[in-house]
Design an enzyme around this catalytic site. Structure first.
Site, PDB file in Angstrom:
ATOM      1  N   CYS A  68       2.728  12.512  16.201  1.00 36.97           N
ATOM      2  CA  CYS A  68       2.719  13.839  15.584  1.00 36.97           C
ATOM      3  C   CYS A  68       2.562  14.937  16.619  1.00 36.97           C
ATOM      4  O   CYS A  68       1.444  15.350  16.967  1.00 36.97           O
ATOM      5  CB  CYS A  68       1.646  13.968  14.522  1.00 36.97           C
ATOM      6  SG  CYS A  68       1.834  15.526  13.607  1.00 36.97           S
ATOM      7  N   LYS A 127       7.265  10.819  16.375  1.00 36.19           N
ATOM      8  CA  LYS A 127       6.495   9.659  15.926  1.00 36.19           C
ATOM      9  C   LYS A 127       5.530  10.102  14.823  1.00 36.19           C
ATOM     10  O   LYS A 127       4.390  10.486  15.094  1.00 36.19           O
ATOM     11  CB  LYS A 127       5.761   9.029  17.105  1.00 36.19           C
ATOM     12  CG  LYS A 127       6.697   8.417  18.155  1.00 36.19           C
ATOM     13  CD  LYS A 127       5.933   7.782  19.300  1.00 36.19           C
ATOM     14  CE  LYS A 127       6.860   7.213  20.378  1.00 36.19           C
ATOM     15  NZ  LYS A 127       7.683   6.098  19.915  1.00 36.19           N
ATOM     16  N   ALA A 171       6.087  10.248   8.365  1.00 36.68           N
ATOM     17  CA  ALA A 171       7.300  10.597   7.623  1.00 36.68           C
ATOM     18  C   ALA A 171       8.526   9.893   8.202  1.00 36.68           C
ATOM     19  O   ALA A 171       9.443   9.528   7.458  1.00 36.68           O
ATOM     20  CB  ALA A 171       7.508  12.106   7.649  1.00 36.68           C
ATOM     21  N   CYS A 209       6.590  17.209  10.285  1.00 35.27           N
ATOM     22  CA  CYS A 209       5.302  17.620  10.848  1.00 35.27           C
ATOM     23  C   CYS A 209       4.792  18.828  10.078  1.00 35.27           C
ATOM     24  O   CYS A 209       5.246  19.951  10.317  1.00 35.27           O
ATOM     25  CB  CYS A 209       5.457  17.944  12.332  1.00 35.27           C
ATOM     26  SG  CYS A 209       3.887  18.222  13.157  1.00 35.27           S
TER      27      CYS A 209
END
Length: 415
Positions: free
Chosen positions: A163, A308, A311, A343
């Site tokens: 993230c 990464k 989701a 994100c």
């Protein structure tokens, strides 16, 4: 002694591993699947930002692994020590071996706390915290709640990380809390980002910059945290100048939120499955291994150049499931992953910039812009993050529900 063998062995009981197992079993409930996972608890890691922001309680982000494992799968309560793809086996942490016909590798990545000198020793004390650990996220909120003046540092290491927006999320929620308490004017906030831009997808930068300016954040780009002296409350950064020259600078702090460097797990990087960078070497579209046709991988351990995020896994798991079953039938994979990741950037309590994008930074909004414009902060995106996403994660994604995540089939390549 004969080696125990399963049709499909999945490494990892995180979002990627359990999500893929459930998607496979939804398609064929008779499959012989084993999941290799040593941990008794399963964490909803995207929720830790909200714990650090005083929105969630820690217990909202954890459930027992036993309650999430698909009932039709065999749970092997051990870690993976090594891969032997030439023999179609893996070695477990106790030294025993398991055989497979097909392998799905989803072991996650390594948070390299030792990659910053002095960091591990001071975590959870001396004002040093990180939302990247379940036990430290409450300490983040404690520090934010108690700080009235001084300097707060927030750091972001070189990519890739889990993230990419998480370092900023922690900072914005802290700033908003200080603003609401009327103490933000007395706190120097600095964002030390090893990268050269605030966020990798340009369309979201204007909205984020407006909050950087609103909160009076000092944006320090191309600055990488390399050392921490907790008792002295001093951080050391490597600064890369425009000419490429590297120098060092020190900053005192009263509070520091650290995002650790991240890399492939040691046993993954040392395996035949890894590329030169240590990640599992897979086709970015089909998610099948480049060299071993009975091996797939997804999640943080994969070599795909996507964000990464959980989701991303939500989209990857059905694709791996579909393509793996086709390979089992002697067919070629025809479901293609487009790099989707999401994100939700928590810019203040009650508003989120919902970044959704795929390979090459292409915007991929789930909702039409008239309903939710992800490039702007919205209350609807906050509602999704706070009220809906935890349930979607635990009760839908991990159980194989593929709402908004059905595979995109490339019929031109169907065999």
């Amino acid at each position: 002694m004969a080696i125990r063998t399963h049709d499909i062995v999945i490494i990892g009981g995180g979002a990627a591993g359990i999500g893929t197992a459930s998607s496979l079993l939804k398609r064929n409930s008779e499959l012989d699947i084993a999941i290799v996972e040593p941990n008794e608890d399963h964490y909803y890691q995207p929720g830790w930002t909200m714990v650090g922001g005083g929105v969630f309680k820690p217990e909202q982000t954890v459930r027992k692994m036993a309650g999430l494992m698909p009932k039709a799968a065999t749970w092997i309560k051990a870690g993976c020590q090594s891969f032997q793809p030439e023999q179609n086996t893996i070695t477990l942490s106790d030294g025993s071996q398991i055989g497979y016909k097909y392998l799905v590798a989803a072991p996650g990545l390594k948070l390299d706390w030792d990659g910053v000198e002095g960091l591990f020793e001071t975590l959870g004390s001396n004002g040093v915290t990180s939302n990247y650990r379940f036990d430290l996220a409450p300490y983040t909120w404690k520090l934010v709640s108690e700080l009235k003046s001084g300097r707060a540092l927030f750091t972001q290491p070189p990519m890739p990380i889990k993230c990419a927006g998480a370092p900023q999320k922690a900072m914005y929620l802290a700033c908003d809390a200080w603003r609401r308490r009327g103490v933000l004017k007395d706190i120097e906030v600095e964002f030390h980002n090893a990268g050269g831009v605030l966020f990798g997808v340009q369309e979201y930068v204007p909205a984020l910059m407006s909050y950087v300016e609103k909160y009076g954040i000092d944006l320090c780009l191309s600055e990488k945290l390399v050392a921490v002296d907790g008792p002295a409350k001093r951080a050391v950064f490597e600064v890369t100048g425009k000419d490429g020259d590297v120098s060092r600078t020190e900053r005192d702090f009263d509070m520091m939120h650290v995002t650790p460097p991240q890399k492939a797990l040691d046993f993954v990087a040392a395996s035949p499955l890894a590329n030169d960078a240590g990640w599992i070497d897979i086709d970015p579209e089909t998610l099948r291994h480049i060299r071993y046709e009975n091996v797939f991988a997804l999640g943080d351990a994969g070599s795909t150049p996507n964000a990464k995020t959980a989701a991303a896994v939500r989209k990857q798991a059905p694709i791996v499931s579909h393509n793996l079953l086709r390979v089992m039938q002697g067919l070629e994979p025809n479901a293609h992953y487009d790099g989707y990741g999401s994100c939700p950037l928590t810019v203040e309590r009650g508003k989120i910039v919902l970044a959704e994008f795929g390979y090459g930074g292409k915007l991929q909004p789930t909702m039409p812009t008239w309903m939710l414009d992800g490039t702007k902060p919205t209350r609807l995106a906050w509602f999704l993050k706070e009220r809906m996403l935890p349930g979607i994660y635990f009760d839908m994604m991990l159980s194989g529900n593929e709402l908004f995540a059905k595979p995109d089939l490339n019929l031109d390549k169907a065999a």
